[in-house]
Every structure is written in C-alpha cells, then in structure tokens.
Design a protein around this motif. Structure first.
Motif, PDB file in Angstrom:
ATOM      1  N   HIS A 141       0.638  -1.106   0.037  1.00 36.15           N
ATOM      2  CA  HIS A 141      -0.140  -0.271  -0.185  1.00 36.15           C
ATOM      3  C   HIS A 141       1.260   1.337  -0.017  1.00 36.15           C
ATOM      4  N   VAL A 142       2.028   1.256   0.641  1.00 35.47           N
ATOM      5  CA  VAL A 142       2.941   2.265   0.635  1.00 35.47           C
ATOM      6  C   VAL A 142       3.809   3.035  -0.880  1.00 35.47           C
ATOM      7  N   ALA A 143       3.238   2.511  -2.021  1.00 34.10           N
ATOM      8  CA  ALA A 143       3.589   2.543  -3.555  1.00 34.10           C
ATOM      9  C   ALA A 143       1.918   3.562  -3.766  1.00 34.10           C
ATOM     10  N   GLY A 144       0.767   3.409  -3.874  1.00 36.93           N
ATOM     11  CA  GLY A 144       0.530   4.704  -4.499  1.00 36.93           C
ATOM     12  C   GLY A 144       0.616   5.339  -3.989  1.00 36.93           C
ATOM     13  N   PRO A 145       0.734   6.828  -3.025  1.00 34.33           N
ATOM     14  CA  PRO A 145       1.104   7.753  -2.647  1.00 34.33           C
ATOM     15  C   PRO A 145       2.249   7.847  -3.050  1.00 34.33           C
ATOM     16  N   LEU A 146       3.231   7.220  -3.294  1.00 31.82           N
ATOM     17  CA  LEU A 146       4.387   7.273  -4.133  1.00 31.82           C
ATOM     18  C   LEU A 146       4.652   7.027  -5.221  1.00 31.82           C
ATOM     19  N   VAL A 147       4.171   6.404  -6.060  1.00 34.15           N
ATOM     20  CA  VAL A 147       3.406   6.802  -7.582  1.00 34.15           C
ATOM     21  C   VAL A 147       2.942   7.885  -7.797  1.00 34.15           C
ATOM     22  N   GLU A 148       1.990   8.176  -7.739  1.00 28.16           N
ATOM     23  CA  GLU A 148       0.787   8.975  -7.506  1.00 28.16           C
ATOM     24  C   GLU A 148       2.385  10.503  -7.502  1.00 28.16           C
ATOM     25  N   GLY A 149       3.015   9.934  -6.408  1.00 25.38           N
ATOM     26  CA  GLY A 149       4.035  11.637  -6.112  1.00 25.38           C
ATOM     27  C   GLY A 149       5.025  11.960  -7.057  1.00 25.38           C
ATOM     28  N   GLY A 150       5.119  11.037  -8.116  1.00 27.24           N
ATOM     29  CA  GLY A 150       6.257  10.712  -9.580  1.00 27.24           C
ATOM     30  C   GLY A 150       6.974  10.396  -9.080  1.00 27.24           C
ATOM     31  N   ALA A 151       7.541   8.937  -7.929  1.00 30.31           N
ATOM     32  CA  ALA A 151       8.322   7.709  -7.679  1.00 30.31           C
ATOM     33  C   ALA A 151       8.180   6.538  -8.549  1.00 30.31           C
ATOM     34  N   ALA A 152       9.070   6.080  -8.250  1.00 35.64           N
ATOM     35  CA  ALA A 152       9.494   4.780  -8.803  1.00 35.64           C
ATOM     36  C   ALA A 152       9.367   4.036  -7.565  1.00 35.64           C
ATOM     37  N   VAL A 153       8.938   2.902  -7.080  1.00 37.73           N
ATOM     38  CA  VAL A 153       8.459   1.806  -5.844  1.00 37.73           C
ATOM     39  C   VAL A 153       9.487   0.504  -6.488  1.00 37.73           C
ATOM     40  N   VAL A 154       9.953  -0.236  -5.432  1.00 40.22           N
ATOM     41  CA  VAL A 154      10.424  -1.559  -5.226  1.00 40.22           C
ATOM     42  C   VAL A 154      10.194  -2.019  -4.199  1.00 40.22           C
ATOM     43  N   LEU A 155       9.297  -3.036  -4.326  1.00 43.00           N
ATOM     44  CA  LEU A 155       9.395  -3.974  -2.498  1.00 43.00           C
ATOM     45  C   LEU A 155      10.079  -5.077  -3.002  1.00 43.00           C
ATOM     46  N   PRO A 156      10.883  -5.318  -2.424  1.00 40.45           N
ATOM     47  CA  PRO A 156      11.659  -6.562  -2.115  1.00 40.45           C
ATOM     48  C   PRO A 156      11.503  -7.568  -0.830  1.00 40.45           C
ATOM     49  N   GLY A 157      11.116  -9.027  -1.391  1.00 42.29           N
ATOM     50  CA  GLY A 157      10.796 -10.158  -0.683  1.00 42.29           C
ATOM     51  C   GLY A 157      12.005 -10.191   0.057  1.00 42.29           C
ATOM     52  N   TYR A 158      12.308 -11.090   1.200  1.00 43.51           N
ATOM     53  CA  TYR A 158      13.670 -11.763   2.100  1.00 43.51           C
ATOM     54  C   TYR A 158      13.009 -13.066   2.760  1.00 43.51           C
ATOM     55  N   ASP A 159      14.762 -13.749   2.718  1.00 47.42           N
ATOM     56  CA  ASP A 159      13.967 -14.799   2.822  1.00 47.42           C
ATOM     57  C   ASP A 159      14.131 -14.336   4.855  1.00 47.42           C
ATOM     58  N   LEU A 160      13.601 -15.422   5.480  1.00 51.09           N
ATOM     59  CA  LEU A 160      13.230 -15.392   6.917  1.00 51.09           C
ATOM     60  C   LEU A 160      14.034 -16.215   7.679  1.00 51.09           C
ATOM     61  N   CYS A 161      14.310 -15.558   9.099  1.00 51.77           N
ATOM     62  CA  CYS A 161      14.832 -16.028   9.436  1.00 51.77           C
ATOM     63  C   CYS A 161      13.725 -17.368  10.273  1.00 51.77           C
ATOM     64  N   PRO A 162      14.320 -18.554  11.127  1.00 52.40           N
ATOM     65  CA  PRO A 162      14.947 -19.029  11.277  1.00 52.40           C
ATOM     66  C   PRO A 162      15.770 -20.265   9.360  1.00 52.40           C
ATOM     67  N   VAL A 163      15.077 -19.766   8.870  1.00 51.63           N
ATOM     68  CA  VAL A 163      15.223 -20.581   8.071  1.00 51.63           C
ATOM     69  C   VAL A 163      16.641 -20.049   7.038  1.00 51.63           C
ATOM     70  N   VAL A 164      16.927 -18.481   7.666  1.00 52.23           N
ATOM     71  CA  VAL A 164      18.325 -17.929   7.161  1.00 52.23           C
ATOM     72  C   VAL A 164      18.962 -17.640   8.396  1.00 52.23           C
ATOM     73  N   SER A 165      20.224 -16.598   8.305  1.00 50.08           N
ATOM     74  CA  SER A 165      20.506 -16.275   9.523  1.00 50.08           C
ATOM     75  C   SER A 165      20.071 -14.661   9.098  1.00 50.08           C
ATOM     76  N   LEU A 166      19.655 -13.760  10.094  1.00 51.81           N
ATOM     77  CA  LEU A 166      19.916 -12.452   9.695  1.00 51.81           C
ATOM     78  C   LEU A 166      21.345 -11.710   9.012  1.00 51.81           C
ATOM     79  N   LEU A 167      22.451 -12.675   9.186  1.00 54.58           N
ATOM     80  CA  LEU A 167      22.929 -12.228   8.375  1.00 54.58           C
ATOM     81  C   LEU A 167      23.031 -11.642   6.625  1.00 54.58           C
TER      82      LEU A 167
END
Length: 335
Positions: A141-167
């Motif tokens: 939902h954060v992308a809406g006002p940003l795109v409407e305001g002229g920005a591009a947005v990238v929303l990455p996922g990432y692997d989660l603990c404890p499957v991977v370490s925080l590092l």
C-alpha cells in the motif's frame, strides 16, 4: 541539522478520511529510567542524546512488552489485514511488474512499480516482521502515494529467519539495492536517486545499507540518495532476551556486528527517522538514539515522533497521501 516533531495531545490520527481511536497499550512503569533528557514537554528542539538504556534493569517480561510490537498492540492482526487489503486493491489500479527475481533465495523476488514520468526517484522499501514473518505484500500500500507523487517503488521480499540467518537477510538487502540500480530503465527512473526505506525490521535493513562500504562492491560511492526509516530497531541488544530470538538466534557477536547503532556510518545522506509517540518508550528510544547518531556525523536528519500512532498504524498511514509522514517522505525524495 536535525529537525524534531514531537506533539502531545489526544491519541488520534486521520487515515483515509476516517478517524480511528485506539487504546494506548504502552503505559509501563519506567521509574528506573528517565527518558526526558533533551526533550521539553512543549516539543522543544532536541539537541542532546538521551541516556543509553541499561536493559539489565528490565525483566524479560518487561522487555517483551516494550520490544515486541505484537504484545504492545493487541489488535495488530486488524492492522495487518487492513494493509493486505489496501495492497491487493492497489495492484488493480497502478502499473505493476510483480515477482521479479533478484537473487537465488526462495523469497528473493520484488514487486516493481514504475514511475509515471521519466527520471523520477526510486524508493526501495523493505517490509518488517522482525526478520521472521510477513512479506512484501504487507507494505504494498505504500506504493500508491509514492507512484502518484512521481516516484518509482521497489518492494523486495527476503528469506526469513530461522531458515536463514539475520546476516544472510542483510546480505539479501544489499543484493536488492544493487539489483534495483540495474532496473532503473525499467522503472522509468534515475539510478542515482535511490532512496532506501523500510518499516520495523525493514528499517533496520535500510539502516544497515547506510553502514556498508560500497567500494567493496565496485562502486565509487554508496548508491543511496536518502533514507526513510519508519518505527525501526537499530540496537539489537534486547533481542536475545525476548521470544523473537527463538527464530532470529542472535549470538553476542551478532548483536554488535548487526546493530546499526554501533557501526560506523559510511553513507551520510538526508534521512527521516520516524516513530509513533504511542509506542513503548524503549522502542521510541531506538529511533531517538539512531537519529542522534546520524546527526552527530553531520548528516541532515529529521526525527518525527508522530502523535497517536503505534507500531502498525504508523506504517498504515503511508497509504494516505495527506498524512504527515507520507508528505515528509515525498518532500525528501523530490528535494
């Protein structure tokens, strides 16, 4: 130079033209610590760093109440469901390139929202969840006002603990930034105007990118134009004593090497550090101290303590283009 917004008063916020009122769950006994140093009740400017909290003075139960937002905000599922609903609705009305892979990990995919006009800034926004839960869909939902305001947005996922370490999660955040720079043409945006952002654990990841030596990646300087850090955690010392560590599994060494609060700042860029003033005092202190760290290096940092907002409603407010934090974010990326 830091700029502080600290407003006292009723705990209310207007979001999407509705007025929400919610119970303040943060009334805790803080007789052992004084957090008032440098902050006047009249909202006067903050010029000194407040005391370094001695977490040993707190029981494990009190630390959990203050450092686990799902305890501090009992109706958190209500807020998360609202965010998911807004994110789903947004996908049907703005341009989206979904689930683009940026790394080998199962969850290393990103949603791309191109800018509506050429040369716009890019906001790379990392989701929260204490590095062990939630997904990019919870912050769509954060992308809406940003795109409407002229920005591009990238929303990455990432692997989660404890499957991977925080590092490993931090490493994936670095990969996401480097990959985002490569996608600038697809995003109709400027590769030299990437603003890193995130909420909660996502703010921690964004802050870690400010501590990275980017010359090690073959770049002459950090590929970061600014930072927006929302309700983040920057000092990981409490983590080994709360339930979250069952999944995150931090060692004593990890607490130091993965805490932005204790690492040298290598990327001095304009930044917003935002936190709700209805959050627990120790959580608010995380933002105050990190903003002070940035300011002490000469960085242009704005600390925003937003009235009536807790850990989940502050992120939800980013769906509203008129909300103070959204306006500040847009002002920063277009300055």
């Amino acid at each position: 130079m830091e700029q502080i917004e600290h407003v006292n008063g009723a705990k209310s916020i207007k979001i999407n033209n509705l007025l929400f009122w919610y119970h303040d769950t943060t009334q805790l006994d803080l007789a052992l610590l004084d957090f008032s140093t440098g902050f006047g009740n009249d909202g006067s400017k903050w010029t000194t760093m407040s005391p370094d909290p001695d977490y040993d003075l707190y029981s494990d139960q009190d630390l959990s109440r203050q450092m686990m937002p799902r305890i501090a905000v009992p109706d958190h599922e209500h807020w998360l469901a609202k965010d998911l609903g807004l994110s789903d609705e947004l996908k049907g009305r703005i341009s989206l390139i979904p689930d683009e892979r940026y790394g080998a990990g199962p969850r290393q995919v990103a949603d791309l929202f191109p800018a509506t006009r050429p040369g716009g800034p890019i906001v790379l926004f990392f989701h929260g969840g204490f590095w062990r839960t939630l997904s990019k869909d919870h912050v769509g939902h954060v992308a809406g006002p940003l795109v409407e305001g002229g920005a591009a947005v990238v929303l990455p996922g990432y692997d989660l603990c404890p499957v991977v370490s925080l590092l490993t999660v931090v490493t994936q955040a670095k990969q996401a930034l480097l990959w985002t720079r490569q996608q600038a043409r697809r995003l109709n945006a400027d590769p030299d105007r990437i603003y890193i952002a995130g909420n909660s654990a996502g703010a921690h990841l964004a802050a870690m990118l400010m501590m990275e030596d980017w010359t090690r990646h073959g770049l002459p300087r950090a590929p970061i134009a600014g930072a927006i850090l929302v309700t983040g955690i920057y000092d990981l010392r409490p983590i080994p004593r709360i339930q979250v560590n069952e999944d995150v599994r931090l060692s004593a060494e990890d607490v130091v090497t993965l805490s932005p609060q204790f690492l040298p700042l290598r990327c001095r860029v304009p930044a917003i550090v935002a936190v709700g003033n209805a959050e627990p005092p120790l959580w608010i202190e995380q933002s105050r101290r990190f903003a002070a760290k940035l300011s002490a290096t000469g960085a242009d940092v704005r600390l925003m303590e937003l009235p009536g907002l807790h850990h989940f409603s502050i992120t939800h407010s980013l769906s509203d283009s008129t909300a103070p934090l959204t306006r500040a974010l847009l002002d920063l990326v277009h300055r």
